[in-house]
Design a protein around this motif. Structure first.
Motif, mmCIF file in Angstrom:
data_model
loop_
_atom_site.group_PDB
_atom_site.id
_atom_site.type_symbol
_atom_site.label_atom_id
_atom_site.label_comp_id
_atom_site.label_asym_id
_atom_site.label_seq_id
_atom_site.Cartn_x
_atom_site.Cartn_y
_atom_site.Cartn_z
ATOM 1 N N TYR A 67 -31.430 58.104 -34.626
ATOM 2 C CA TYR A 67 -29.937 57.774 -34.624
ATOM 3 C C TYR A 67 -29.604 57.193 -36.135
ATOM 4 O O TYR A 67 -30.655 56.175 -36.437
ATOM 5 N N ALA A 68 -28.841 57.361 -36.840
ATOM 6 C CA ALA A 68 -28.506 56.506 -38.004
ATOM 7 C C ALA A 68 -27.062 56.126 -38.237
ATOM 8 O O ALA A 68 -26.078 56.664 -37.349
ATOM 9 N N GLN A 74 -21.521 57.871 -36.210
ATOM 10 C CA GLN A 74 -22.986 57.555 -35.603
ATOM 11 C C GLN A 74 -23.488 59.256 -36.048
ATOM 12 O O GLN A 74 -22.772 60.276 -35.767
ATOM 13 N N LEU A 75 -24.784 59.155 -36.229
ATOM 14 C CA LEU A 75 -25.517 60.388 -37.022
ATOM 15 C C LEU A 75 -26.523 60.354 -35.955
ATOM 16 O O LEU A 75 -27.322 59.669 -35.709
ATOM 17 N N MET A 76 -26.885 61.834 -35.416
ATOM 18 C CA MET A 76 -27.872 61.996 -34.660
ATOM 19 C C MET A 76 -28.897 63.173 -35.409
ATOM 20 O O MET A 76 -28.186 64.103 -35.771
ATOM 21 N N MET A 77 -30.007 63.185 -35.000
ATOM 22 C CA MET A 77 -30.947 64.258 -35.507
ATOM 23 C C MET A 77 -32.272 64.328 -34.713
ATOM 24 O O MET A 77 -32.596 63.351 -33.933
ATOM 25 N N ALA A 93 -26.228 66.027 -36.155
ATOM 26 C CA ALA A 93 -24.913 66.190 -35.445
ATOM 27 C C ALA A 93 -24.327 64.512 -35.848
ATOM 28 O O ALA A 93 -24.990 63.807 -36.134
ATOM 29 N N SER A 94 -22.938 64.530 -35.708
ATOM 30 C CA SER A 94 -22.296 63.323 -36.204
ATOM 31 C C SER A 94 -21.115 63.086 -35.577
ATOM 32 O O SER A 94 -20.448 63.980 -35.142
ATOM 33 N N THR A 95 -20.646 61.782 -35.117
ATOM 34 C CA THR A 95 -19.233 61.832 -34.866
ATOM 35 C C THR A 95 -18.272 62.045 -36.015
ATOM 36 O O THR A 95 -18.734 62.400 -37.174
ATOM 37 N N ARG A 96 -16.815 62.209 -35.651
ATOM 38 C CA ARG A 96 -16.005 62.664 -37.036
ATOM 39 C C ARG A 96 -14.835 61.747 -37.252
ATOM 40 O O ARG A 96 -13.676 62.230 -37.423
ATOM 41 N N MET A 97 -15.289 60.514 -37.313
ATOM 42 C CA MET A 97 -14.010 59.314 -37.880
ATOM 43 C C MET A 97 -14.131 59.573 -39.397
ATOM 44 O O MET A 97 -15.115 59.811 -40.261
#
Length: 144
Positions: A67-68, A74-77, A93-97
């Motif tokens: 997670y980054a 929030q970035l996930m990989m 993947a990431s959230t989209r704010m």
């Protein structure tokens, strides 16, 4: 009586020697612990002050999930270690704010991670290297 004591001592020593096992060889020694939170300290195109203000970090505590956070989303990989110093990231993947002030850092970082192929740990520093030879440096969060 004395012979029984020596017999017990030698029996205990023999059992201890059998259970000790062989010393690990250099190739069997595990890599330094990646399972930490790493603070981004040096990333081309961004000042140290920008990285600190964004609280830029990678959380490797749940490998193979990584997670980054680069200041907004929030970035996930997934990170797959391929032996030695090789690593491959995928499944991002990431959230989209929308956060105008950190979007450039997030996008640049995600593009960089997609091309990252190598890593190494030097003391309390994690260094990721991409295909172009550019490095990003992280410092362990729990290091004083």
């Amino acid at each position: 009586m004395m012979i029984k004591r020596f017999a017990w001592v030698f029996a205990a020593a023999g059992l201890a020697a059998c259970s000790a096992g062989a010393l690990p060889s250099a190739e069997n020694t595990p890599q330094p612990n990646l399972k930490r939170v790493w603070m981004l300290a040096d990333f081309e195109g961004f000042s140290r002050e920008q990285l600190v203000a964004a609280e830029a970090r990678m959380d490797w505590t749940r490998l193979p999930r990584v997670y980054a956070y680069m200041g907004c989303n929030q970035l996930m990989m997934e990170a797959k270690q391929e032996g030695g110093d090789r690593i491959v990231f995928g499944g991002g993947a990431s959230t989209r704010m929308y956060c105008e002030e950190t979007m450039r850092l997030e996008q640049t970082f995600m593009n960089y991670i997609a091309g990252t192929k190598n890593y190494r740990i030097e003391g309390h520093t994690l260094i990721l290297r991409n295909e172009a030879g550019k490095e990003a440096r992280f410092v362990a969060q729990d290091w004083d």
